[in-house]
Design an enzyme around this catalytic site. Structure first.
Site, PDB file in Angstrom:
ATOM      1  N   GLU A 178      44.869  43.542  37.286  1.00 58.65           N
ATOM      2  CA  GLU A 178      45.179  42.954  35.852  1.00 58.65           C
ATOM      3  C   GLU A 178      44.339  42.021  35.427  1.00 58.65           C
ATOM      4  O   GLU A 178      44.110  41.908  34.230  1.00 58.65           O
ATOM      5  CB  GLU A 178      46.651  42.116  35.787  1.00 58.65           C
ATOM      6  CG  GLU A 178      47.897  43.045  36.519  1.00 58.65           C
ATOM      7  CD  GLU A 178      47.925  43.118  37.828  1.00 58.65           C
ATOM      8  OE1 GLU A 178      46.919  42.833  38.847  1.00 58.65           O
ATOM      9  OE2 GLU A 178      48.998  44.035  38.446  1.00 58.65           O
ATOM     10  N   ARG A 212      58.397  50.061  24.577  1.00 52.44           N
ATOM     11  CA  ARG A 212      57.166  50.535  25.056  1.00 52.44           C
ATOM     12  C   ARG A 212      56.658  51.876  24.624  1.00 52.44           C
ATOM     13  O   ARG A 212      55.895  52.306  24.704  1.00 52.44           O
ATOM     14  CB  ARG A 212      57.126  50.108  26.670  1.00 52.44           C
ATOM     15  CG  ARG A 212      58.484  51.230  27.216  1.00 52.44           C
ATOM     16  CD  ARG A 212      58.410  50.753  28.935  1.00 52.44           C
ATOM     17  NE  ARG A 212      59.536  51.333  29.352  1.00 52.44           N
ATOM     18  CZ  ARG A 212      59.699  52.199  30.447  1.00 52.44           C
ATOM     19  NH1 ARG A 212      58.696  52.598  30.887  1.00 52.44           N
ATOM     20  NH2 ARG A 212      60.739  52.595  30.800  1.00 52.44           N
ATOM     21  N   ASN A 264      22.183  30.416  46.744  1.00 56.99           N
ATOM     22  CA  ASN A 264      21.583  29.325  47.336  1.00 56.99           C
ATOM     23  C   ASN A 264      22.221  28.448  48.281  1.00 56.99           C
ATOM     24  O   ASN A 264      21.803  27.300  48.687  1.00 56.99           O
ATOM     25  CB  ASN A 264      21.462  28.199  45.808  1.00 56.99           C
ATOM     26  CG  ASN A 264      22.791  27.894  45.417  1.00 56.99           C
ATOM     27  OD1 ASN A 264      23.734  27.649  46.007  1.00 56.99           O
ATOM     28  ND2 ASN A 264      22.626  27.876  43.958  1.00 56.99           N
ATOM     29  N   PHE A 279      53.017  39.765  34.801  1.00 58.81           N
ATOM     30  CA  PHE A 279      51.755  39.751  35.658  1.00 58.81           C
ATOM     31  C   PHE A 279      50.694  39.233  34.442  1.00 58.81           C
ATOM     32  O   PHE A 279      49.469  39.126  34.719  1.00 58.81           O
ATOM     33  CB  PHE A 279      51.172  41.236  36.078  1.00 58.81           C
ATOM     34  CG  PHE A 279      52.176  41.472  37.052  1.00 58.81           C
ATOM     35  CD1 PHE A 279      52.912  40.769  37.953  1.00 58.81           C
ATOM     36  CD2 PHE A 279      52.508  43.018  37.323  1.00 58.81           C
ATOM     37  CE1 PHE A 279      53.789  41.151  39.027  1.00 58.81           C
ATOM     38  CE2 PHE A 279      53.473  43.332  38.191  1.00 58.81           C
ATOM     39  CZ  PHE A 279      54.061  42.459  38.880  1.00 58.81           C
ATOM     40  N   ASP A 339      64.083  45.627  39.874  1.00 56.95           N
ATOM     41  CA  ASP A 339      62.937  45.028  40.378  1.00 56.95           C
ATOM     42  C   ASP A 339      63.017  43.794  40.559  1.00 56.95           C
ATOM     43  O   ASP A 339      62.227  43.012  41.597  1.00 56.95           O
ATOM     44  CB  ASP A 339      61.743  45.476  39.705  1.00 56.95           C
ATOM     45  CG  ASP A 339      61.019  46.700  40.126  1.00 56.95           C
ATOM     46  OD1 ASP A 339      61.598  47.160  41.006  1.00 56.95           O
ATOM     47  OD2 ASP A 339      60.194  47.136  39.464  1.00 56.95           O
ATOM     48  N   HIS A 395      24.758  20.176  34.742  1.00 52.24           N
ATOM     49  CA  HIS A 395      24.293  20.777  36.284  1.00 52.24           C
ATOM     50  C   HIS A 395      23.085  21.165  36.060  1.00 52.24           C
ATOM     51  O   HIS A 395      22.450  22.170  35.468  1.00 52.24           O
ATOM     52  CB  HIS A 395      25.433  22.166  36.257  1.00 52.24           C
ATOM     53  CG  HIS A 395      26.870  21.464  36.369  1.00 52.24           C
ATOM     54  ND1 HIS A 395      27.645  21.661  35.132  1.00 52.24           N
ATOM     55  CD2 HIS A 395      27.538  21.406  37.373  1.00 52.24           C
ATOM     56  CE1 HIS A 395      28.855  21.139  35.510  1.00 52.24           C
ATOM     57  NE2 HIS A 395      28.912  21.162  36.934  1.00 52.24           N
ATOM     58  N   HIS A 397      23.709  20.142  42.535  1.00 49.23           N
ATOM     59  CA  HIS A 397      24.403  21.148  41.922  1.00 49.23           C
ATOM     60  C   HIS A 397      24.716  20.343  40.499  1.00 49.23           C
ATOM     61  O   HIS A 397      24.887  21.153  39.571  1.00 49.23           O
ATOM     62  CB  HIS A 397      25.917  21.382  42.560  1.00 49.23           C
ATOM     63  CG  HIS A 397      26.611  22.204  41.700  1.00 49.23           C
ATOM     64  ND1 HIS A 397      26.716  23.486  41.671  1.00 49.23           N
ATOM     65  CD2 HIS A 397      27.857  21.779  40.943  1.00 49.23           C
ATOM     66  CE1 HIS A 397      27.880  23.819  40.895  1.00 49.23           C
ATOM     67  NE2 HIS A 397      28.691  22.710  40.445  1.00 49.23           N
ATOM     68  N   HIS A 426      59.532  40.523  38.926  1.00 46.63           N
ATOM     69  CA  HIS A 426      59.046  40.933  38.146  1.00 46.63           C
ATOM     70  C   HIS A 426      59.439  40.731  36.536  1.00 46.63           C
ATOM     71  O   HIS A 426      59.204  41.488  35.683  1.00 46.63           O
ATOM     72  CB  HIS A 426      59.131  42.565  38.543  1.00 46.63           C
ATOM     73  CG  HIS A 426      58.391  43.223  39.400  1.00 46.63           C
ATOM     74  ND1 HIS A 426      58.326  42.511  40.867  1.00 46.63           N
ATOM     75  CD2 HIS A 426      57.361  44.276  39.581  1.00 46.63           C
ATOM     76  CE1 HIS A 426      57.401  43.196  41.402  1.00 46.63           C
ATOM     77  NE2 HIS A 426      56.927  44.168  40.700  1.00 46.63           N
ATOM     78  N   GLY A 486      30.421  30.671  43.426  1.00 47.62           N
ATOM     79  CA  GLY A 486      31.611  30.607  42.988  1.00 47.62           C
ATOM     80  C   GLY A 486      31.933  31.713  42.755  1.00 47.62           C
ATOM     81  O   GLY A 486      33.282  32.195  42.590  1.00 47.62           O
ATOM     82  N   HIS A 525      58.256  45.650  29.830  1.00 44.72           N
ATOM     83  CA  HIS A 525      59.278  45.206  30.764  1.00 44.72           C
ATOM     84  C   HIS A 525      59.317  43.648  30.562  1.00 44.72           C
ATOM     85  O   HIS A 525      59.179  42.777  31.632  1.00 44.72           O
ATOM     86  CB  HIS A 525      59.020  45.482  32.385  1.00 44.72           C
ATOM     87  CG  HIS A 525      58.762  47.199  32.283  1.00 44.72           C
ATOM     88  ND1 HIS A 525      57.830  47.763  31.715  1.00 44.72           N
ATOM     89  CD2 HIS A 525      59.524  47.840  33.468  1.00 44.72           C
ATOM     90  CE1 HIS A 525      58.071  49.071  32.193  1.00 44.72           C
ATOM     91  NE2 HIS A 525      59.098  48.862  33.143  1.00 44.72           N
TER      92      HIS A 525
END
Lengths: 671, 671
Positions: free
Chosen positions: B414, B360, B192, B440, B472, B35, B265, B476, B163, B464
């Site tokens: 996250e 946990r 640019n 997640f 949930d 590039h 580019h 989840h 980007g 979890h």
């Protein structure tokens, strides 16, 4: 305003909205879990919206021209369930409300679109609803341009919380909506200043109205408990040509002891506090009890759109038979009749001409013949149009002044693109596909999973699917990404070996109703391996014998995509040594797994040495190598066991030992 | 301004910057890929920054108190390589520049931190550099508060492209940086107006300066080719207490025929155009040739910080021996000496008291004893503090006025959290951990992969971790997420069964130097299964025999995490029927795979029926069930083959058949 003032200023509205609040309190208490605060905070906004503005007919939740209501803050699911039950949705009955969050109920912890027609989208992973809503609004614009305002003319409404607005995908969504000036998209921000960890302030001080304005949105700020302000803001939002964000200052868990606290976000189950809250509301009824007058009022709102709907049915009936059929076909998600013949013709042609092209190019060849006969496709790319080969000559570009365009420049927004595509698919009438580099599956993941969970046939065009990408290096070379999508329930991963298999994969992707497809496509050129034309879609079986062993079958090579030709070359070497070798092409593991055992046994009989070849990690391959009548001592895998590297592609295949020579050597070592 | 004007207005600067432009042109031409446009557009900004403002000593790229330079727009890697070569970095020689993008070179297509010390971060997946830079800046603030300004006092500089700013993670990053008022973070936006698909405008019209201002940033807009404006803006940015964004209006591929186009580019390799561009620059030198005067000028810039560095070395040497040792230990990423004894003591205690707690909570118990002895830990959660159990009493909260706080409220971000943690780990001196729900993983994925690729020991606390999450529901409940992380090279996934294994997992995570760790932890309570104390860290072997078969060994149950106790209960049933059953706990597949074969054979001998138990998809399990001396006919798996559902956890385990009864039945069916 305190509750007393709110009650006295608009007593009818107050009691109407209180029905949502009390149902929420009762359902959460019964489930002993859930999120009470959001429905209690946003009940006023929802009441004004559903009673005065939203176009729907509760008895017909799948009327195609209804307004769409998207609860992006999905944890507040009781808001939606309350609205559906109160207005008379045929599925969300009081029994379902009582069974909130229980096994088999339609009232899951977070809204799930597959459980009831009145639930437009599955939400819960924050920001997804907002990002999907952009797709809904694009679908509406596109279909309005295609079918006219008489058949398509509705809004998309969203309730988003602080969490939705903190998630990165919200940026991609609002920037895309702003760029496209999606004026039918109206978002309510539940500005309650509370998150799970405490006040929003501890983690976020973004000026949200300024942020939306910077993205080209119309922005208003109101008291989210004042029905007149809500009403006026909605009216203004509808008349503005920009997408609208209405910042609604609310109190989470309004009227409960936990009001304005983090505790109020979660499950409010204390019996006495519940009683006290109801008393404060002036609500003298038992659990799940809605007085007839209020229920009837709500059902009246639910019938508000009935006339609109019947008028719409009449307009549809007045259209030509062909137009009606086309409208129904696209909304049913059925493929065009010509699709099958078109695919077959292309297959026949390329089996004869045997082009050597990259499968991304093959994909473009398919789209060039499919897009003209499938007006429901809406393509795009996350700023890699020329690399993903997703744009065909006939599509035109979807833009503010050109809503008939069927190609979207999504920008560098893989996640926003994937979510928007899900929204279009859920809206109905659109079959979306979009491209990026396969490595950026990572960015699109949350939405890709939701495609599978929501059972929508979104097509993810993932090019540059291995170290064959070359010099851009390991940041851009997928290794684990086939495994990621294959491990996901209800997702089909197609890794075609040539133009023929690419055409077959596209046919399957475009005829799927409830399963998203991932197309894994190469950057580098590949020879045609399906040189003998078969009308049958062999990819539909997931795997098949591409080249049979000559003489005694001593080895089976299993390969996908770009490595099928490697396996064929390895077979040549092995056969030259007198080792009978079968090559099995496996373009879709999931479909092969669905075949009955007799077919699977025919393709993968016990006995021969098996070597799998795929320029990706071997995670998951043991199923086909050691399982399915295989044996560990006679099984090998040629692929990647590390990240890739930056170099010309051919050098990388040699460097990482993914060559015909290496495959043949592995076979002979195992014999 | 045209090039003639630029040249004449600041001739020395012009030629200095031209060295970057011409090296870029030559390297891309030689590689025939890359590039060109970004380095050519941002050469002026980089030149002013590296010649006048940035604190570094080119000969010592790992000086701990250097400013950090992060090329978020990683495709412009030749900008960084040029700067390193020109200033005299000991590793990035001219030979490396000539080998741009070739196998084995340090000058990969995108910057890779593991290839040379002067490369701070691996970038290329857009937005990641910007998001990691927030972690760098947090690390600097935190370490300055801990060790004082004499030892830690530097800036973090970022070059981000369009980007980077379109990607969603940029929103999470800038909101977090704004919230924390990270005044030492200065971002140059390469404005640019060009992306791969065309002008930015076709996909994005966000008012970026307004957007940054809305997030609490100091914003300036300048001509990115005017050295005086650049200089003044940097000076102003340094003196402002807010994080700074400098919007630099630039021309991509300045001075080349492809200037201001999408083509610019990419790789500009046309020979004549290259010659023409050099002529326009007034650059009369051959390929890769830098005239001595200009090279010496650059090397002078590279030595600018030498005095600063030696003064810093003296200040460090003047500190007490203990302080020096602690500084070096933390920057080396070595665990505190007391860690091993602390973990052992906790293991001993809980093996005796045998608490029944969720892992946990077990993780919190470990952190409660570890955080006080490991001042380098910096914890946090993406708005799930109470659920992830990541905050211990001693940490304090990191905030604008309290930089000594060691807990970060990351907000619902996250992805931003994961990337920021990577940045902290790369900065050195910090051992970051952060929590969210395991599902997640999807949001954090791009940064989790980069943790593995960059070889940093970031700790992802994923609670979890199954349908045990309960009501949930499927949005989840992770299903494929263990497979996702296990399929990723250089990542360790720990799924501990009780407090003892959790403590062992944490010990391994905190002593890792080059490998990120995923801790898969339950919501629901689990019994202690390691009731006999062993000082040895058994989790370090990846898998081990937890309960031996009594009598003839007919079955081996392989389980992880919450299903280890299910396997033990199944063993009780089977033993009661006289079926000798071994239970193997497999807290870390990757570590087990690293053991020698004799150990693996001891744990998983050939012969017995094998049943794997894990409340997740079975993808990948065949390796241990059919592979490793197993046989398909004697192998079974009890787990998930679909998404989960919304219901109380115990009901879900029964519904999906993940019970001791089902496991025992599977064994007897296979015998």
């Amino acid at each position: 305003m305190d509750i007393e003032t709110l009650r006295s200023r608009a007593p009818d509205h107050w009691m109407t909205a209180a029905a949502i609040r009390t149902l929420t309190l009762d359902a959460v208490a019964a489930a002993n879990s859930g999120h009470s605060g959001m429905p209690m905070g946003m009940a006023d906004v929802a009441t004004v919206l559903w009673s005065k503005h939203m176009k729907y007919d509760a008895a017909h939740p799948d009327w195609p021209d209804r307004d769409r209501f998207i609860l992006s803050a999905g944890h507040g699911s009781m808001l939606l369930y309350s609205l559906l039950y109160l207005t008379g949705d045929p599925e969300i009955t009081l029994e379902e409300i009582r069974n909130f969050r229980q096994l088999g109920s339609q009232t899951a912890g977070h809204p799930e679109n597959t459980l009831a027609r009145g639930i437009e989208v599955t939400t819960g992973p924050l920001g997804q609803g907002l990002a999907m809503s952009v797709g809904f609004a694009i679908a509406e614009e596109s279909l309005r341009a295609r079918f006219g305002k008489k058949l398509v003319d509705h809004h998309t409404w969203v309730i988003a919380g602080d969490g939705c607005l903190m998630e990165g995908v919200s940026h991609e969504a609002i920037a895309l909506a702003g760029r496209q000036q999606l004026g039918r998209l109206i978002v309510f921000w539940d500005n309650n200043a509370i998150t799970i960890d405490g006040s929003v302030d501890i983690a976020d001080r973004v000026d949200q109205p300024a942020r939306f304005a910077a993205a080209g949105w119309h922005v208003q700020e109101i008291d989210g408990h004042d029905p007149e302000e809500i009403d006026a803001a909605i009216t203004a939002a509808k008349s503005d040509p920009r997408p609208s964000m209405i910042a609604c200052k609310t109190h989470i868990a309004l009227g409960h002891a936990a009001q304005d606290t983090s505790k109020g976000h979660g499950a409010l189950t204390d019996g006495q506090q519940l009683i006290d809250a109801k008393e404060g509301y002036g609500w003298g009824y038992g659990p799940f009890e809605i007085p007839t007058e209020i229920k009837e009022r709500w059902e009246g709102y639910g019938r508000r759109g009935a006339e609109d709907r019947t008028a719409w049915e009449e307009r549809l009936a007045a259209a030509s038979a062909a137009r009606q059929a086309e409208f129904r076909r696209t909304f049913a998600g059925d493929a065009p009749k010509k699709l099958s013949a078109t695919i077959k013709a292309l297959k026949k042609q390329v089996s004869e001409t045997q082009p050597k092209v990259a499968t991304r190019k093959a994909s473009e060849m398919v789209l060039e013949v499919v897009n003209p006969i499938a007006p429901e496709t809406l393509g795009g790319s996350a700023d890699l149009t020329g690399s993903n080969n997703t744009k065909t000559a006939d599509l035109g570009v979807f833009d503010i002044e050109e809503r008939k365009g069927r190609y979207i420049y999504y920008g560098i927004r893989e996640h926003g693109m994937a979510a928007a595509m899900n929204g279009m698919a859920l809206h109905g009438g659109i079959r979306p596909y979009g491209g990026t580099f396969m490595c950026f599956t990572d960015y699109a993941r949350p939405a890709m999973r939701l495609a599978a969970l929501q059972e929508v046939p979104t097509v993810f065009v993932m090019t540059h699917d291995s170290i064959g990408l070359g010099e851009d290096g390991p940041t851009h070379q997928p290794i684990e990404h086939l495994a990621i999508s294959r491990a996901t329930p209800n997702m089909r991963v197609f890794r075609p070996a040539d133009v023929v298999e690419t055409a077959e994969a596209w046919e399957l992707a475009l005829t799927a109703h409830e399963t998203p497809s991932v197309l894994s496509l190469t950057r580098q050129g590949l020879p045609t391996v399906r040189t003998a034309h078969k009308t049958k879609n062999l990819t539909a079986q997931g795997a098949y014998v591409l080249a049979e062993a000559e003489g005694k079958r001593q080895a089976i090579l299993l390969a996908t995509g770009s490595e099928v030709s490697v396996a064929l070359a390895a077979r040549d070497r092995l056969q030259a040594e007198g080792i009978g070798t079968r090559v099995v092409s496996m373009p879709c593991w999931e479909l092969f797994a669905e075949q009955d055992e007799s077919y699977r046994r025919k393709v993968l009989p016990a006995g021969p040495v098996r070597v799998g070849v795929e320029a990706a990690c071997g995670f998951g391959w043991d199923r086909w190598l050691c399982g399915e009548r295989g044996r560990e001592k006679k099984a090998g895998f040629v692929g990647m066991d590390s990240f890739g590297s930056s170099a010309p592609a051919e050098e990388l295949f040699a460097h990482f030992g993914i060559t015909a020579e290496a495959v043949a050597a592995r076979v002979t070592a195992l014999l």
